[in-house]
Design a protein around this motif. Sequence first.
Motif, short mmCIF file in Angstrom:
data_model
loop_
_atom_site.label_atom_id
_atom_site.label_comp_id
_atom_site.label_asym_id
_atom_site.label_seq_id
_atom_site.Cartn_x
_atom_site.Cartn_y
_atom_site.Cartn_z
N THR A 99 -51.33 -7.51 -3.98
CA THR A 99 -50.65 -6.63 -3.03
C THR A 99 -51.35 -6.65 -1.69
O THR A 99 -50.72 -6.46 -0.65
CB THR A 99 -50.57 -5.19 -3.57
N HIS A 100 -52.67 -6.86 -1.69
CA HIS A 100 -53.45 -7.04 -0.45
C HIS A 100 -54.44 -8.16 -0.69
O HIS A 100 -55.49 -7.95 -1.31
CB HIS A 100 -54.16 -5.74 -0.05
N ASN A 121 -55.56 -8.58 3.55
CA ASN A 121 -54.71 -8.10 4.64
C ASN A 121 -53.21 -8.11 4.38
O ASN A 121 -52.46 -7.49 5.12
CB ASN A 121 -55.01 -8.91 5.91
N HIS A 122 -52.71 -8.85 3.38
CA HIS A 122 -51.27 -8.85 3.15
C HIS A 122 -50.98 -9.29 1.72
O HIS A 122 -51.84 -9.87 1.05
CB HIS A 122 -50.56 -9.78 4.14
N SER A 123 -49.76 -9.03 1.27
CA SER A 123 -49.37 -9.45 -0.07
C SER A 123 -49.23 -10.97 -0.09
O SER A 123 -48.81 -11.59 0.89
CB SER A 123 -48.05 -8.79 -0.49
N ALA A 182 -58.26 -9.79 10.02
CA ALA A 182 -56.84 -9.96 9.74
C ALA A 182 -56.41 -11.42 9.65
O ALA A 182 -55.33 -11.72 9.14
CB ALA A 182 -56.01 -9.25 10.81
N ASP A 485 -55.83 -2.53 -4.16
CA ASP A 485 -55.14 -3.79 -4.45
C ASP A 485 -54.77 -3.86 -5.93
O ASP A 485 -55.56 -3.46 -6.79
CB ASP A 485 -56.04 -4.97 -4.09
#
Length: 496
Positions: A99-100, A121-123, A182, A485
Amino acid sequence: MHKFNLRKSILAAIGASVALGAAPIVLADNASDIQALKDQVRAMQKKIDQLSGPQTTVASPSAAAAPAPAPAKKSDSSALTFAGVTLYGTVDVGIAYMTHGAPLSQTWAPGLPYFIQNFSNHSILSAGPNGLSQSKVGLSGVEPLWGDWTGVFRLETGFNPTSGRLTDGPGSLVADNGRSAATKISAGDSSRAGQPFQGAAYAGVSSKTFGTLTFGRQNTLMSEALSKYDPQLQSNAFSPIALQGTAGGFGDTQNRIFDSSAKYVLNLGPAHIGFIHQFGSDGYVPENSNEVSVGADIAGLSVDAIYGLVHGAVAAASLTAAQVPTVPTGSLAATISDNTGYAALASYNMKEIFPIKFYAGWERIKFNNPAHAVPAGSQDIGGYILSITNNTAFNIQKILQISWAGARYTPIPQLDLSAAYYQYNQKSFNANGCHNLSASSCAGELHDASLVADYHWTKRFDTYAGVNYSLIQNGLANGYLFTSDWTPMVGVRFNF
């Protein structure tokens, strides 16, 4: 003359035993593999003793003409042995969703941030290496010497099956030099730094009476103990104390494996003791370090206590965008410390009553400024240059406690079901005693829980599926983009 012929017969019999498929001997990281090695050494020694026992008569010519024994059956081992040298390895690869998360690394052993990191930072859905085990290939050997003494050696290297490259944690950090959190790809420091043999490179002697003494690059006592007492068996995808390496290195993952070390282990009935010393010079990498352990295995209960003192521990990190133009290309930053660690570990196997095994562990690590500073420009493991070093990060002592508990249930021989919970607890080493997000020196916590099912289709091939949840809070979460996460993963593993 008879003694000479008998000795030749003994040596020939030993050689035939190996050539015809005697059980191969593998030297491995975890405690169970080490015990298997000892059992195999004892079995070979028993054969030697039987062959070299007292002889009352000399074989007659007619006896010498007797039919030769039937060839030994092919070994059912998962390793390949010829002339006493064993080739072994593991390939472990799967698919994970986070999920992260962050993009896959080509060189960092876990490949992905299976639990929450500051760059998560992102899925992302991605191929993932080394979920349950480090993929590796190695050679090991045991050679009978005299009495119950044997010579032993081991050479091993790890690799990432998703890229085919050697495992190299510091190299993954270099790839993130100058990047913001990021935009970073997955990365982390490691004791495996792209060396040709970054898993192990040692040799020595072993005796069931006097113990085992080895020299070279080898796992620390704490690292080996975690393989025995971690309910997820040091799985990168489902155990933070495996992925991060802080626990195994008594504060810094680079100290999970000691270069230039001497190690001694002795079994005394149900009890065992161990000592490892890393040779090193003050102000250089490595500096000298020591660990000692004592424990026992009684019926289904196993316990160990370990103490370690690591001098000049290195925690390498990527360079910031501001630092990159001021230092040599491909170098790293590092925080240096002297670490003292204590651990108490236990497991209980109820197999005689019910097929379940329980695990628990506790570790306390103290971080202090190094007594002998490591200067900027020093060469780290793997040949990397530490262009920026911080030797004053712990003017106030930092204390980190790591604890865990879990269980493994085996309802049928082919299936293992495991569950585990891990917690990191950092005490504040900030002058204001903070317990919030304001600084990384504030008190903070990490919580991690995992569930795994591992099905063994054959002795060599298994498939697994599991999920890991992690949550980081307060000072430990300083600088993080996200604080939690979920990571489900499926994978396959082949051992040979």
